[in-house]
Design an enzyme around this catalytic site. Sequence first.
Site, mmCIF file in Angstrom:
data_model
loop_
_atom_site.group_PDB
_atom_site.id
_atom_site.type_symbol
_atom_site.label_atom_id
_atom_site.label_comp_id
_atom_site.label_asym_id
_atom_site.label_seq_id
_atom_site.Cartn_x
_atom_site.Cartn_y
_atom_site.Cartn_z
ATOM 1 C CB CYS A 35 -0.985 -0.028 1.167
ATOM 2 S SG CYS A 35 -2.386 1.106 0.957
ATOM 3 C CG HIS A 76 -3.613 -3.166 4.028
ATOM 4 N ND1 HIS A 76 -2.398 -2.765 4.532
ATOM 5 C CD2 HIS A 76 -4.106 -2.094 3.356
ATOM 6 C CE1 HIS A 76 -2.165 -1.510 4.187
ATOM 7 N NE2 HIS A 76 -3.185 -1.082 3.466
ATOM 8 N NE ARG A 88 -9.619 5.080 2.822
ATOM 9 C CZ ARG A 88 -8.389 5.594 2.786
ATOM 10 N NH1 ARG A 88 -8.206 6.895 2.703
ATOM 11 N NH2 ARG A 88 -7.338 4.796 2.844
#
Length: 242
Positions: A96, A193, A130
């Site tokens: 990320c 993640h 997002r």
Amino acid sequence: MGVSIRIAHLYPDMLNLYGDRGNIIVLSERIKARGFEVTTDRITMGKSFRTDDYDILFIGGGQDFEQDVLLDDLKRGKDIEISKAIENGTSMLAICGGYQMLGKYYKTYDGKMLEYMGALDFYTEGKEERMIGNYAFKTKEGIEVVGFENHSGRTYLGKGVEPLGKMIKGYGNNGEDGTEGVRYKNTFGTYSHGPVLPKNPKLADLIISKALENNHPNIRLTPLDDALELKAQQQVMKLYIK
């Protein structure tokens, strides 16, 4: 003389969003399970390092603020060492925010420009909305990878690199072109993640095998019993992906 693999964990105290340091645990345990020695050094702010001393580099994810704070430290020599490692084919996993910092720049949704390392040919632009959720992609080796993404940045790859994988479900790099992450030589960047490696043992072994190729080209990884890891992966696929 036994095989020893050395790992550099960059900014472990700053970049550990969603338990990204779990990737270090997986790499270490899978290396030790083959009878190899493994050492991990924490490379924090202000601590210099030589990439020639390491077989694997790892950098986790963080928020925009943390990435901004780290830029000055990166540009005191770590950026040069990381770029050198990438070109030399050192095995590297970047997650990320750590992935984004390998590129040319990050432009936030409100117009702020963050000049990044420029080690790889891509850039990232932030949006207010997002991109969040469980997702999956497939590498060119046919490895299916599941993970969790939560990022406002949209990453666009240049001509000098290829995606880590093609999307099965989710947003990936930008939600537009069906790509996820970046791959160049033995560098792997991803938005995944979770951490990503516990549920994706084949990806973990790919990273380890690339590290071995540099200094121990005649050694091949012996198979491990990955029944539990693959069951977890299949459960994610069943519940959220397919």
